[in-house]
Design a protein around this motif. Structure first.
Motif, PDB file in Angstrom:
ATOM      1  N   ARG A   5       5.804  -3.389   6.835  1.00  0.00           N
ATOM      2  CA  ARG A   5       6.496  -3.160   5.560  1.00  0.00           C
ATOM      3  C   ARG A   5       5.571  -3.127   4.363  1.00  0.00           C
ATOM      4  O   ARG A   5       5.978  -2.704   3.279  1.00  0.00           O
ATOM      5  CB  ARG A   5       7.557  -4.254   5.355  1.00  0.00           C
ATOM      6  N   SER A   6       4.339  -3.544   4.549  1.00  0.00           N
ATOM      7  CA  SER A   6       3.402  -3.522   3.418  1.00  0.00           C
ATOM      8  C   SER A   6       2.871  -2.117   3.145  1.00  0.00           C
ATOM      9  O   SER A   6       2.208  -1.896   2.140  1.00  0.00           O
ATOM     10  CB  SER A   6       2.238  -4.480   3.671  1.00  0.00           C
ATOM     11  N   VAL A   7       3.162  -1.162   4.039  1.00  0.00           N
ATOM     12  CA  VAL A   7       2.707   0.215   3.868  1.00  0.00           C
ATOM     13  C   VAL A   7       3.915   1.128   3.691  1.00  0.00           C
ATOM     14  O   VAL A   7       4.807   1.176   4.538  1.00  0.00           O
ATOM     15  CB  VAL A   7       1.871   0.693   5.080  1.00  0.00           C
ATOM     16  N   ILE A   8       3.947   1.826   2.577  1.00  0.00           N
ATOM     17  CA  ILE A   8       5.047   2.753   2.281  1.00  0.00           C
ATOM     18  C   ILE A   8       4.489   4.172   2.249  1.00  0.00           C
ATOM     19  O   ILE A   8       3.544   4.462   1.510  1.00  0.00           O
ATOM     20  CB  ILE A   8       5.706   2.412   0.931  1.00  0.00           C
ATOM     21  N   ILE A   9       5.067   5.053   3.066  1.00  0.00           N
ATOM     22  CA  ILE A   9       4.628   6.452   3.143  1.00  0.00           C
ATOM     23  C   ILE A   9       5.699   7.342   2.528  1.00  0.00           C
ATOM     24  O   ILE A   9       6.854   7.314   2.934  1.00  0.00           O
ATOM     25  CB  ILE A   9       4.371   6.872   4.600  1.00  0.00           C
ATOM     26  N   GLN A  10       5.299   8.109   1.540  1.00  0.00           N
ATOM     27  CA  GLN A  10       6.207   9.037   0.860  1.00  0.00           C
ATOM     28  C   GLN A  10       5.715  10.460   1.072  1.00  0.00           C
ATOM     29  O   GLN A  10       4.542  10.768   0.876  1.00  0.00           O
ATOM     30  CB  GLN A  10       6.264   8.744  -0.640  1.00  0.00           C
ATOM     31  N   ARG A  11       6.617  11.341   1.486  1.00  0.00           N
ATOM     32  CA  ARG A  11       6.260  12.750   1.672  1.00  0.00           C
ATOM     33  C   ARG A  11       6.827  13.578   0.520  1.00  0.00           C
ATOM     34  O   ARG A  11       8.018  13.526   0.245  1.00  0.00           O
ATOM     35  CB  ARG A  11       6.814  13.271   3.004  1.00  0.00           C
ATOM     36  N   THR A  12       5.949  14.329  -0.128  1.00  0.00           N
ATOM     37  CA  THR A  12       6.354  15.192  -1.234  1.00  0.00           C
ATOM     38  C   THR A  12       6.117  16.642  -0.832  1.00  0.00           C
ATOM     39  O   THR A  12       5.015  17.014  -0.437  1.00  0.00           O
ATOM     40  CB  THR A  12       5.539  14.878  -2.506  1.00  0.00           C
ATOM     41  N   ARG A  13       7.157  17.457  -0.922  1.00  0.00           N
ATOM     42  CA  ARG A  13       7.061  18.865  -0.528  1.00  0.00           C
ATOM     43  C   ARG A  13       6.886  19.746  -1.760  1.00  0.00           C
ATOM     44  O   ARG A  13       7.659  19.641  -2.710  1.00  0.00           O
ATOM     45  CB  ARG A  13       8.305  19.281   0.262  1.00  0.00           C
ATOM     46  N   LEU A  14       5.881  20.606  -1.698  1.00  0.00           N
ATOM     47  CA  LEU A  14       5.616  21.552  -2.779  1.00  0.00           C
ATOM     48  C   LEU A  14       5.944  22.956  -2.276  1.00  0.00           C
ATOM     49  O   LEU A  14       5.522  23.337  -1.188  1.00  0.00           O
ATOM     50  CB  LEU A  14       4.153  21.496  -3.215  1.00  0.00           C
ATOM     51  N   GLU A  20       4.953  14.215  11.879  1.00  0.00           N
ATOM     52  CA  GLU A  20       4.044  13.171  12.366  1.00  0.00           C
ATOM     53  C   GLU A  20       3.960  12.005  11.380  1.00  0.00           C
ATOM     54  O   GLU A  20       3.947  10.840  11.787  1.00  0.00           O
ATOM     55  CB  GLU A  20       2.653  13.748  12.617  1.00  0.00           C
ATOM     56  N   PHE A  21       3.917  12.292  10.089  1.00  0.00           N
ATOM     57  CA  PHE A  21       3.884  11.212   9.106  1.00  0.00           C
ATOM     58  C   PHE A  21       5.215  10.460   9.070  1.00  0.00           C
ATOM     59  O   PHE A  21       5.245   9.251   8.814  1.00  0.00           O
ATOM     60  CB  PHE A  21       3.529  11.747   7.728  1.00  0.00           C
ATOM     61  N   ALA A  22       6.311  11.163   9.337  1.00  0.00           N
ATOM     62  CA  ALA A  22       7.612  10.497   9.407  1.00  0.00           C
ATOM     63  C   ALA A  22       7.629   9.491  10.551  1.00  0.00           C
ATOM     64  O   ALA A  22       8.155   8.370  10.413  1.00  0.00           O
ATOM     65  CB  ALA A  22       8.722  11.530   9.576  1.00  0.00           C
ATOM     66  N   LYS A  23       7.049   9.860  11.689  1.00  0.00           N
ATOM     67  CA  LYS A  23       6.976   8.935  12.822  1.00  0.00           C
ATOM     68  C   LYS A  23       6.120   7.719  12.467  1.00  0.00           C
ATOM     69  O   LYS A  23       6.480   6.577  12.785  1.00  0.00           O
ATOM     70  CB  LYS A  23       6.381   9.649  14.037  1.00  0.00           C
ATOM     71  N   LEU A  24       4.994   7.972  11.807  1.00  0.00           N
ATOM     72  CA  LEU A  24       4.100   6.873  11.456  1.00  0.00           C
ATOM     73  C   LEU A  24       4.758   5.894  10.486  1.00  0.00           C
ATOM     74  O   LEU A  24       4.475   4.696  10.523  1.00  0.00           O
ATOM     75  CB  LEU A  24       2.807   7.417  10.847  1.00  0.00           C
ATOM     76  N   SER A  25       5.617   6.410   9.614  1.00  0.00           N
ATOM     77  CA  SER A  25       6.260   5.535   8.626  1.00  0.00           C
ATOM     78  C   SER A  25       7.121   4.474   9.287  1.00  0.00           C
ATOM     79  O   SER A  25       7.381   3.415   8.702  1.00  0.00           O
ATOM     80  CB  SER A  25       7.092   6.361   7.644  1.00  0.00           C
ATOM     81  N   HIS A  26       7.568   4.735  10.528  1.00  0.00           N
ATOM     82  CA  HIS A  26       8.398   3.764  11.254  1.00  0.00           C
ATOM     83  C   HIS A  26       7.557   2.820  12.103  1.00  0.00           C
ATOM     84  O   HIS A  26       8.088   1.874  12.671  1.00  0.00           O
ATOM     85  CB  HIS A  26       9.396   4.504  12.150  1.00  0.00           C
ATOM     86  N   ARG A  27       6.259   3.082  12.183  1.00  0.00           N
ATOM     87  CA  ARG A  27       5.395   2.267  13.048  1.00  0.00           C
ATOM     88  C   ARG A  27       4.524   1.281  12.276  1.00  0.00           C
ATOM     89  O   ARG A  27       3.989   0.344  12.873  1.00  0.00           O
ATOM     90  CB  ARG A  27       4.493   3.180  13.892  1.00  0.00           C
ATOM     91  N   VAL A  28       4.340   1.512  10.981  1.00  0.00           N
ATOM     92  CA  VAL A  28       3.517   0.600  10.186  1.00  0.00           C
ATOM     93  C   VAL A  28       4.379  -0.543   9.668  1.00  0.00           C
ATOM     94  O   VAL A  28       5.611  -0.455   9.642  1.00  0.00           O
ATOM     95  CB  VAL A  28       2.849   1.346   9.003  1.00  0.00           C
ATOM     96  N   LEU A  54       0.861  -1.180   0.000  1.00  0.00           N
ATOM     97  CA  LEU A  54       0.000   0.000   0.000  1.00  0.00           C
ATOM     98  C   LEU A  54       0.898   1.232   0.000  1.00  0.00           C
ATOM     99  O   LEU A  54       1.661   1.457   0.943  1.00  0.00           O
ATOM    100  CB  LEU A  54      -0.905   0.007   1.229  1.00  0.00           C
ATOM    101  N   ARG A  55       0.825   2.007  -1.068  1.00  0.00           N
ATOM    102  CA  ARG A  55       1.649   3.208  -1.186  1.00  0.00           C
ATOM    103  C   ARG A  55       0.797   4.443  -0.886  1.00  0.00           C
ATOM    104  O   ARG A  55      -0.266   4.628  -1.474  1.00  0.00           O
ATOM    105  CB  ARG A  55       2.252   3.303  -2.588  1.00  0.00           C
ATOM    106  N   VAL A  56       1.307   5.264   0.017  1.00  0.00           N
ATOM    107  CA  VAL A  56       0.612   6.480   0.426  1.00  0.00           C
ATOM    108  C   VAL A  56       1.528   7.666   0.187  1.00  0.00           C
ATOM    109  O   VAL A  56       2.684   7.675   0.632  1.00  0.00           O
ATOM    110  CB  VAL A  56       0.213   6.424   1.918  1.00  0.00           C
ATOM    111  N   GLU A  57       1.027   8.661  -0.532  1.00  0.00           N
ATOM    112  CA  GLU A  57       1.810   9.880  -0.768  1.00  0.00           C
ATOM    113  C   GLU A  57       1.178  11.037  -0.011  1.00  0.00           C
ATOM    114  O   GLU A  57      -0.020  11.287  -0.106  1.00  0.00           O
ATOM    115  CB  GLU A  57       1.891  10.213  -2.259  1.00  0.00           C
ATOM    116  N   ILE A  58       2.019  11.757   0.739  1.00  0.00           N
ATOM    117  CA  ILE A  58       1.589  12.927   1.501  1.00  0.00           C
ATOM    118  C   ILE A  58       2.064  14.164   0.753  1.00  0.00           C
ATOM    119  O   ILE A  58       3.266  14.360   0.574  1.00  0.00           O
ATOM    120  CB  ILE A  58       2.177  12.925   2.925  1.00  0.00           C
TER     121      ILE A  58
END
Length: 338
Positions: A91-100, A81-89, A61-65
């Motif tokens: 391996r089937s969940v990948i969180i990517q943060r994109t800065r605009l 907060e999303f960075a912290k969550l990425s270490h708690r889920v 499951l890929r999630v983009e913020i």
């Protein structure tokens, strides 16, 4: 189903498979392909039977913020907060943060259109280009969750955030109790394309109008820019020496502090406890802060996506997803340890 609990036969009919296949899937007996397993569980969910996809069948499951204007303190907090969550889920969940760099609608819409993730979490204004991009993402099977500020006229799956109108009413309550008599009230915001700002200002105005004539209200749009907000506030305060309070519905608290340095202290209600607002509270420049608990918003947004895609069984969640993020009010006598 007329109130009756769905049976294996009901699920089998909905999924187009046999009851034995449904039994193997629901009881994780194996020997069923990933495609059929997902179809059976989708059928079960459509019949209001919430089951998590067995771990061995879960696809990634890929999630983009999408974080526009990361220099804003709240957006920085949200990213953390999303960075912290990425270490708690798992391996089937990948969180990517994109800065605009900006919150320009065309830029945000373009990123939504190009996103390759299954789930997209974003903070954006209500704009036709963004609404169309969200609708297209939803039509393509992606799930979009708005945070901080909602975009209700779109195909988004859920909103993760506070009740912004209630936050505005809270500001009105504080000002009404702290200001004897009445006077001129200046309200600073980004601009009303952001549903959160429109709702906060609307909530405040509706609340104060219950006592007609007590306050005159003037709205100043500062674009969440500290320099622009300070210049416009300085001009407003010079023109309206009868100003008794300022409510900042947005992020430019340092701009307000700069304007007050020349004017002197007023009742000043702002949003978000940050490294900048903490010393303002301690020094008396800022009277009270309404914090929207970004950790709750981030957790809810991720929970919704994991629940929607069958990666987690969360008893309190069901469609339509409703955010219950609380607000917290901080004053100089109550500040948590940083």
């Amino acid at each position: 189903m007329g109130g009756k609990r769905a049976t294996l036969k009901d699920i089998a009919r909905e999924a187009g498979v046999g009851s034995a296949t449904v039994d193997r899937v629901m009881n994780e007996r194996g020997n069923v392909s990933v495609e059929v397993t997902e179809r059976v569980l989708a059928a079960a969910r459509s019949l209001d039977i919430r089951r998590v996809l067995p771990a061995r069948y879960r696809r990634t499951l890929r999630v983009e913020i999408l974080l526009a204007r990361p220099e804003l303190p709240l957006i920085e907090r949200m990213g953390s907060e999303f960075a912290k969550l990425s270490h708690r889920v798992d391996r089937s969940v990948i969180i990517q943060r994109t800065r605009l760099k900006t919150d320009a609608p065309e830029l945000m819409a373009g990123h939504i259109e190009r996103a390759q993730a299954d789930g997209i979490v974003l903070y954006a204004q209500s704009h036709p280009a963004i609404e169309v991009a969200i609708d297209r993402a939803a039509a393509a099977g992606k799930a979009v969750v708005t945070m901080i500020s909602d975009i209700p006229h779109s195909g988004r799956l859920a909103y993760a955030g506070i009740d912004n109108a209630a936050a505005g009413r809270t500001a009105a309550f504080l000002i009404g109790r702290m200001v004897a008599g009445g006077g001129h009230l200046v309200v600073l915001c980004n601009h009303f394309s952001f549903q959160s700002h429109e709702a906060r200002v609307g909530g405040l105005v509706a609340s104060l109008e219950r006592e007609p004539g007590r306050f005159t209200i003037e709205v100043v749009e500062g674009g969440d820019d500290n320099d622009l907000s300070e210049r416009r506030l300085r001009a407003t305060l010079a023109r309206r020496p009868d100003t008794v309070a300022i409510y900042n519905a947005g992020a430019a608290n340092r701009g307000v502090a700069g304007a007050l340095a020349a004017r002197g202290p007023l009742v000043f209600i702002g949003h978000e406890l940050t490294p900048y607002t903490r010393p303002m509270l301690q020094s008396g420049v800022l009277t009270m802060v309404i914090d929207q608990n970004p950790e709750h918003q981030a957790r809810f947004a991720l929970d919704v996506l994991m629940h929607h895609f069958g990666h987690a069984e969360i008893p309190d969640l069901r469609q339509p997803y409703e955010s219950r993020t609380p607000i917290t009010i901080f004053g100089p006598e109550y500040l948590p340890v940083p």
